[in-house]
Design a protein around this motif. Structure first.
Motif, short mmCIF file in Angstrom:
data_model
loop_
_atom_site.label_atom_id
_atom_site.label_comp_id
_atom_site.label_asym_id
_atom_site.label_seq_id
_atom_site.Cartn_x
_atom_site.Cartn_y
_atom_site.Cartn_z
N HIS A 323 0.83 -1.20 0.00
CA HIS A 323 0.00 0.00 0.00
C HIS A 323 0.86 1.26 0.00
O HIS A 323 0.60 2.20 -0.76
CB HIS A 323 -0.92 0.01 1.21
N VAL A 324 1.88 1.29 0.88
CA VAL A 324 2.75 2.48 0.97
C VAL A 324 3.53 2.67 -0.32
O VAL A 324 3.70 3.79 -0.82
CB VAL A 324 3.69 2.35 2.18
N GLY A 325 4.07 1.56 -0.87
CA GLY A 325 4.83 1.65 -2.12
C GLY A 325 6.08 2.48 -2.00
O GLY A 325 6.43 3.24 -2.91
N GLY A 326 6.79 2.35 -0.87
CA GLY A 326 8.01 3.11 -0.67
C GLY A 326 9.09 2.25 -0.04
O GLY A 326 8.83 1.12 0.40
N GLU A 327 10.29 2.79 0.02
CA GLU A 327 11.39 2.06 0.64
C GLU A 327 11.07 1.82 2.11
O GLU A 327 10.50 2.66 2.80
CB GLU A 327 12.69 2.84 0.48
N THR A 328 11.44 0.63 2.59
CA THR A 328 10.98 0.16 3.90
C THR A 328 12.13 -0.33 4.76
O THR A 328 13.00 -1.08 4.29
CB THR A 328 9.95 -0.98 3.72
N PRO A 353 15.91 -10.46 -5.01
CA PRO A 353 16.94 -10.57 -3.97
C PRO A 353 17.80 -9.32 -3.83
O PRO A 353 18.17 -8.94 -2.71
CB PRO A 353 17.76 -11.78 -4.42
N GLU A 354 18.13 -8.67 -4.95
CA GLU A 354 19.00 -7.50 -4.88
C GLU A 354 18.31 -6.28 -4.29
O GLU A 354 18.96 -5.27 -3.98
CB GLU A 354 19.55 -7.15 -6.26
N GLN A 355 16.99 -6.32 -4.10
CA GLN A 355 16.26 -5.21 -3.50
C GLN A 355 16.16 -5.32 -1.98
O GLN A 355 15.69 -4.39 -1.32
CB GLN A 355 14.83 -5.14 -4.09
N ILE A 356 16.58 -6.45 -1.43
CA ILE A 356 16.44 -6.70 0.01
C ILE A 356 17.81 -6.82 0.66
O ILE A 356 18.67 -7.58 0.19
CB ILE A 356 15.63 -8.00 0.28
N GLY A 357 18.03 -6.09 1.73
CA GLY A 357 19.29 -6.17 2.45
C GLY A 357 19.07 -6.47 3.92
O GLY A 357 18.03 -6.15 4.49
N VAL A 366 22.50 -2.13 3.16
CA VAL A 366 21.35 -1.23 3.17
C VAL A 366 20.82 -1.16 1.75
O VAL A 366 21.51 -0.76 0.82
CB VAL A 366 21.73 0.17 3.67
N ARG A 367 19.55 -1.56 1.59
CA ARG A 367 18.93 -1.63 0.27
C ARG A 367 17.52 -1.03 0.36
O ARG A 367 17.09 -0.62 1.44
CB ARG A 367 18.90 -3.08 -0.22
N PRO A 368 16.76 -0.97 -0.77
CA PRO A 368 15.42 -0.38 -0.71
C PRO A 368 14.53 -0.97 0.38
O PRO A 368 13.74 -0.26 1.00
CB PRO A 368 14.86 -0.66 -2.11
N VAL A 369 14.64 -2.28 0.62
CA VAL A 369 14.00 -2.90 1.78
C VAL A 369 15.13 -3.47 2.64
O VAL A 369 15.86 -4.36 2.20
CB VAL A 369 13.02 -4.02 1.37
N THR A 370 15.28 -2.92 3.84
CA THR A 370 16.38 -3.32 4.72
C THR A 370 15.81 -3.88 6.01
O THR A 370 14.91 -3.29 6.62
CB THR A 370 17.30 -2.12 5.02
N GLU A 390 15.66 8.16 3.43
CA GLU A 390 14.28 8.51 3.75
C GLU A 390 13.41 7.29 3.51
O GLU A 390 13.24 6.83 2.38
CB GLU A 390 13.81 9.69 2.89
N TRP A 391 12.86 6.76 4.60
CA TRP A 391 12.06 5.55 4.53
C TRP A 391 10.58 5.90 4.41
O TRP A 391 10.06 6.73 5.15
CB TRP A 391 12.28 4.68 5.78
N GLY A 392 9.89 5.25 3.51
CA GLY A 392 8.45 5.45 3.39
C GLY A 392 7.70 4.74 4.49
O GLY A 392 6.60 5.14 4.87
#
Length: 641
Positions: A323-328, A353-357, A366-370, A390-392
């Motif tokens: 729903h938020v659609g932002g980095e988390t 996999p490369e979007q999750i850290g 540290v990645r878009p979803v950390t 800046e985390w959504g």
């Protein structure tokens, strides 16, 4: 809950006449009294009103005179209306010698099977017998399930915080929900609820056009009499106007907590960072109640998902992420839980996999979803890494940790959206209100509704009072003091025999045995020929054992406190709690919750040494689970066992 609530209203327990429950036939505005000056004005007789009369008279059959007397209806109109109900098939009549006619419901079982709601306005309590699912869903929007007797009797309390977080845009909407749930209008209760609704809208935090935060009040009086009495220079720089104060950077959470404790929750309407956009799609369909959780989170922008283990809080959180659609940023208490989150995100969402850290002692990406541990996120040398992004959305998993001095440092990460997850946001230090001020209001579902719908299996809980295993320990207990008494009872060697007995009685079950003491854990593990998983177990070995358990390659584990949180054991169907009864109510929920899965047939045995303080610990620790609808039974263990 065992007493008839309708009779208790008239007892000498201190309830005044205006607190007595109203039946659904009452007219709350008094207009009928005005229109019945001659005592004969007609009132419609419904089947529900007839049931009320039967219950009040304590009889399943009534004469027309009995109905008129019980309901205070005009006698001349009752017979005619009873005949109309008979024509509709709702009641039947029978001529008897002692009275021309008696009347009774066509379905006598309606007297016991139907829902009945009784309201106690001054105590702000609602007692419901055999509530329908709709009624419970409506009640959950403004009341707290305080107790249940396990036999279709429920007691709800309406607390200030229940009103503050009610999912409605207006009081009129909340009032409609209350009337639907209660089947009647309670003016006294509604007046109190409206006063609390207004209190929750007296203060808000907003972002000034120049970028700093402002505390706004609805009036100069409320600002002067509340905020400026409770807050000081640590919270605000200076007044801007009669209704506005300039907030010191970083003190927002403290302001919310202080005013919440004063009875004035603050609406957080700051324009916080939304972060970079990140498209996330769920690969699984949310259950109806999970969708409701996400919708309520979407409306508020913050909240805590509260539900039993197995109810899918993690999946619902992924729905919030979509729903938020932002980095988390996801904060967890352990690296084991970080790994599990990583696996679930890959399995349940469109993330690559490369979007999750993961960021903890094992790896630091540290990645878009950390996914980071609370300890790391709270350390000064790592904090800038998270501050600079800046985390959504920030997700606080197992958020009951948040108020602790170690973990709360992570709450300075005040993103636009904050979401907490917890099976039991109970804290023994009474700081659970801080969870909701630092993260957001609770969003949850009636546990028993999840049991009934089959989403979560209700475990059978049994407290087993175990005799001493030998005279030496029993004598030591008799001469010990304080905490040492508890430790001796907890490590009673007689429990080893009972663990063996229970495992042999359930040979096909996947079982977990919980302990609080390493020496006891090793003794039980040796006696049942099973691995002992503790904080001393290397991470690689711990992971291997858990994976084997998940893949059904291993049927038994003995687990220390390391298993209370942060380890997902989805297929366990038997839990034996050998020690740990002096722990928190939250610990009891976590351990019992290891068996709450849709498969059903789950069993939880709690072992307590007979005749010791453990008996009271066991009852108190599981008491709140009983109030949530679980059945808790007790059993004395024979020495032969």
């Amino acid at each position: 809950m065992t007493d008839d609530p309708s009779s208790s209203a008239g007892s000498d327990d201190g309830i005044t006449s205006d607190e007595k429950p109203r039946s659904s036939g009452d007219d709350s505005n008094g207009s009928q009294a005005e229109n019945e000056s001659d005592g004969e004005a007609e009132r419609s007789l419904t089947l529900a009103a007839f049931h009320d009369a039967c219950q009040q008279e304590g009889r399943p059959v009534l004469t027309a005179g009995g109905v008129a007397r019980a309901l205070e209806y005009p006698h001349s109109a009752v017979t005619e209306q009873l005949e109309a109900l008979e024509a509709a098939g709702d009641v039947e009549s029978l001529s008897v010698s002692t009275d021309p006619v008696v009347w009774y419901p066509s379905e006598l079982e309606d007297l016991t099977d139907r829902e009945r709601v009784v309201v106690f306005p001054k105590r702000r309590e609602i007692v419901v017998d055999r509530p329908e699912q709709f009624t419970r869903a409506q009640l959950s929007q403004f009341a707290h399930l305080a107790d249940t007797n396990g036999e279709n009797g429920y007691r709800y309390e309406v607390r200030p915080e229940d009103v503050w977080q009610a999912p409605h845009d207006s009081f009129d909407g909340l009032a409609r929900t209350m009337r639907q749930a209660l089947g009647q209008r309670s003016d006294a209760l509604e007046d109190w609820v409206e006063s609390q609704w207004d209190r929750a809208r007296q203060f808000r935090l907003v972002t000034h056009e120049e970028g700093y935060t402002v505390l706004e009040a609805q009036s100069a009086e409320i600002m002067g009499n509340v905020a400026r009495q409770k807050l000081d220079e640590e919270h605000v720089h200076a007044p801007i106007s009669e209704t506005e104060d300039w907030v010191r950077e970083g003190s927002e959470a403290a302001i919310k907590r202080t005013l919440y404790e004063a009875g004035y929750p603050v609406q957080d309407q700051r324009e916080l960072a939304a972060g970079e956009e990140l498209s996330i799609e769920l690969q699984v369909r949310l259950r109806d109640y999970q969708r409701t959780w996400v919708d309520r989170f979407a409306e508020a922008g913050e909240g805590v998902f509260v539900g039993p283990p197995g109810s899918g809080k993690t999946v619902a959180a992924m729905g919030a992420m979509a729903h938020v659609g932002g980095e988390t940023l996801i904060l967890v208490p352990s690296r084991d839980l970080a790994r599990q989150w990583n696996e679930e995100l890959l399995a349940q969402t469109s993330l690559e996999p490369e979007q999750i850290g993961q960021y903890h002692g094992g790896q630091k990406n540290v990645r878009p979803v950390t996914i980071a541990t609370y300890q790391i996120a709270g350390m000064d040398r790592h904090r800038s890494l998270f501050d600079d992004r800046e985390w959504g959305l920030v997700v606080f998993d197992e958020c009951q940790h948040v108020p602790s001095d170690v973990y709360r440092r992570s709450t300075h990460l005040q993103s636009r959206h904050r979401l907490g997850l917890s099976a039991s946001p109970i804290r023994e230090d009474d700081r659970q209100t801080e969870i909701f001020t630092l993260v957001g209001p609770p969003i949850g579902t009636d546990w028993e509704a999840l049991f009934e719908d089959g989403f979560v299996a209700e475990p059978e809980l049994e407290i087993r009072y175990v005799p001493w295993g030998d005279d030496e320990q029993q004598n030591a207990y008799g001469s010990a003091d304080g905490r040492e008494k508890y430790r001796i009872a907890a490590r009673n060697r007689g429990k080893v025999d009972d663990v063996r007995y229970l495992l042999s009685a359930h040979p096909d079950s996947k079982a977990l045995v919980f302990v609080d003491y390493l020496k006891q854990g090793r003794a039980i593990a040796e006696a049942v020929d099973a691995p002992f998983l503790s904080g001393e177990t290397p991470h690689a070995e711990r992971r291997r054992l858990l994976e084997e358990f998940r893949r059904n390659e291993r049927e038994l584990l003995v687990v220390s406190r390391v298993g209370d949180e942060g380890i997902d054991l989805p297929t366990a169907d038997l839990a034996i709690i050998a020690s740990g009864l002096g722990g928190s109510r939250r610990q009891g929920t976590q351990r019992a919750g290891r068996t709450m899965r849709p498969a059903g047939g789950a069993l939880v045995y709690v072992l307590a040494t007979r005749g010791t303080r453990e008996e009271d610990f066991a009852r108190k620790q599981l008491q709140h689970l009983g109030r949530k609808g679980m059945t808790v039974r007790e059993q004395n263990v024979d020495i032969e066992t």
